[in-house]
Enzyme design. Structure first.
Site, short mmCIF file in Angstrom:
data_model
loop_
_atom_site.label_atom_id
_atom_site.label_comp_id
_atom_site.label_asym_id
_atom_site.label_seq_id
_atom_site.Cartn_x
_atom_site.Cartn_y
_atom_site.Cartn_z
N GLY A 1 0.84 -1.20 0.00
CA GLY A 1 0.00 0.00 0.00
C GLY A 1 0.87 1.25 0.00
N ARG B 1 1.17 -5.19 -5.29
CA ARG B 1 1.33 -6.35 -4.40
C ARG B 1 1.51 -7.53 -5.35
NH1 ARG B 1 -0.51 -4.08 0.55
NH2 ARG B 1 -2.40 -2.84 0.37
N ASP C 1 5.29 -4.89 6.05
CA ASP C 1 5.85 -6.20 6.41
C ASP C 1 5.80 -7.21 5.26
OD1 ASP C 1 3.12 -6.40 6.61
OD2 ASP C 1 3.11 -7.42 8.56
N THR D 1 4.22 2.73 5.53
CA THR D 1 2.83 2.26 5.61
C THR D 1 2.07 3.17 6.57
OG1 THR D 1 1.35 0.54 6.46
CG2 THR D 1 3.60 0.48 7.28
N ASP E 1 -0.17 2.20 8.47
CA ASP E 1 -0.68 1.39 9.58
C ASP E 1 0.15 1.48 10.87
OD1 ASP E 1 -2.57 0.55 7.75
OD2 ASP E 1 -1.50 -1.31 7.27
N ASP F 1 2.36 -0.51 11.84
CA ASP F 1 2.30 -1.85 12.46
C ASP F 1 3.60 -2.62 12.34
OD1 ASP F 1 2.18 -2.10 9.73
OD2 ASP F 1 0.59 -3.60 9.70
N ARG G 1 -5.26 -2.14 9.00
CA ARG G 1 -5.15 -3.60 8.84
C ARG G 1 -5.45 -4.29 10.18
NH1 ARG G 1 -3.19 -6.26 4.40
NH2 ARG G 1 -2.21 -4.43 3.56
O1 F6P Z 1 -1.46 -1.36 4.61
C1 F6P Z 1 -2.08 -0.19 4.22
C2 F6P Z 1 -3.56 -0.40 3.98
O2 F6P Z 1 -4.11 0.83 3.57
C3 F6P Z 1 -4.33 -1.00 5.16
O3 F6P Z 1 -4.64 -0.03 6.13
C4 F6P Z 1 -5.52 -1.57 4.47
O4 F6P Z 1 -6.04 -2.67 5.21
C5 F6P Z 1 -4.97 -2.06 3.16
O5 F6P Z 1 -3.76 -1.35 2.95
C6 F6P Z 1 -5.87 -1.86 1.97
O6 F6P Z 1 -5.25 -2.42 0.88
P1 F6P Z 1 -5.72 -2.23 -0.64
O7 F6P Z 1 -5.22 -0.89 -1.09
O8 F6P Z 1 -5.06 -3.33 -1.35
O9 F6P Z 1 -7.20 -2.26 -0.63
#
Ligand code: F6P
Length: 328
Positions: free
Chosen positions: A15, A76, A107, A130, A132, A134, A176
């Site tokens: 992300g 990803r 991560d 990120t 998050d 985390d 997340r």
């Molecule tokens: O890791 C960053 C994040 O924005 C999280 O907070 C969220 O769960 C996820 O990515 C959403 O991912 P995507 O952009 O693939 O929907």
């Protein structure tokens, strides 16, 4: 400092987060400072597999320190999870005589980088990017501070309409499996309750708390729900449940979604990213590999990637107490 490294590649993965561009700029300019060639890999590991790699000069990162998103784009990559994918990626690095890799991401991105380093012996250094927050081994990840400010700003706006209509809002925020965003914005925006995965409040306590706040004279309320919360109901089910059990409340739901990932990075994130980018290049020059750059008590530190991935970034429990008392 030993400068055996001649060519460094940098990618952003997972992300996107505000400040990733500032980190990229820092990596590129630190390389230029030390006369190391820097290559940008577009679309994360997928671009590495497909050979989407271009040289980056100090001037190529002009005017990006203030931009959200990532100039290198992100992805990803499922293919990078396979050995065949990683072999292709390694071949592409060899083609450009790249000696080391800087991975800006979370991560999942570090897991990929760690496996790659072990399989092919390419030195990898991670920069935590990120929203998050985390990741173990750093008190702050790049993008987190900006996201907090974006979310608080959005909740302030929701509060205006909540007050005007005497409504209860459930606001779902990202993070997340972690509750850092929820806990901090909950305090910062003066929420009634904050539901986070690290602390299961339970439906009964939520009901009690909402009953109490109505009795105490509050006409509108905001409940922050972390997307990874484990109360057993999603935010819409939660809203329905409260309406059924507390009919005096008129309930609305707002899922903030991806606006939390965009926007101009805060000054904190820009400075953090600039420091981390520089430290990443200098660490590679020092022979460091398989580590993540972090910040702890204001200082740049290094943490082995496997620890950064497996370790838990604990929430600050003092904040739970602060929130409890503030919402009386
Ligand atoms: O890791 C960053 C994040 O924005 C999280 O907070 C969220 O769960 C996820 O990515 C959403 O991912 P995507 O952009 O693939 O929907």
């Amino acid at each position: 400092m030993d400068k055996t490294i001649q060519n460094i590649a940098v990618l952003t993965s997972g992300g996107d987060a505000p400040g990733m561009n500032a980190a990229l700029r820092s990596v590129v300019r630190t390389c230029a400072h030390y006369k190391i060639n820097c290559f940008g890999v577009y679309r994360g590991y997928q671009g590495l597999i497909e050979g989407d790699i271009k040289p980056l000069s100090a001037r190529s990162v002009n005017n990006i320190i203030n931009k959200g998103g990532t100039k290198l784009k992100s992805a990803r990559s499922q293919e990078f999870r396979t050995k065949e994918g990683r072999v292709k990626a390694y071949e592409n690095l060899k083609k450009h005589s790249i000696d080391a890799l800087v991975v800006i991401g979370g991560d999942g991105s570090f897991t990929g980088g760690m496996i790659f380093e072990k399989e092919f012996g390419v030195p990898v250094v991670g920069i935590p990017g990120t929203i998050d927050n985390d990741i173990f081994g750093t008190s702050h990840t790049i993008g987190y501070d900006t996201a907090l400010n974006t979310v608080v700003d959005a909740i302030d706006k929701i509060r205006d309409t909540a007050i005007s209509h005497n409504r209860l809002f459930f606001v779902e925020v990202m993070g997340r499996d972690a509750g850092h965003i929820a806990l901090n914005v909950g305090i910062g925006a003066g929420a009634e309750e904050i539901l986070i995965p690290e602390e299961n409040l339970g439906l009964d306590r939520l009901l009690e708390s909402l009953k109490r706040s109505k009795k105490s004279g509050k006409s509108s309320s905001i409940v922050i729900v972390a997307e990874g919360d484990k109360i057993g109901k999603n935010v819409f089910e939660l809203a329905e449940y409260i309406e059924e059990n507390l009919p005096s409340y008129e309930v609305r739901v707002s899922v903030l979604g991806h606006i939390q990932r965009g926007g101009t990075p805060s000054c904190f994130d820009r400075v953090l990213a600039s420091r981390m980018g520089l430290k990443a290049v200098e660490s590679l020059m020092d022979g460091v590999s398989g580590h993540m750059i972090g910040i702890q008590n204001g200082e740049m530190i290094l943490t082995p990637l496997d620890k950064a991935i497996k370790g838990k970034s604990k929430i600050n429990r003092e904040l739970i107490r602060v929130s409890d008392i503030m919402t009386l």
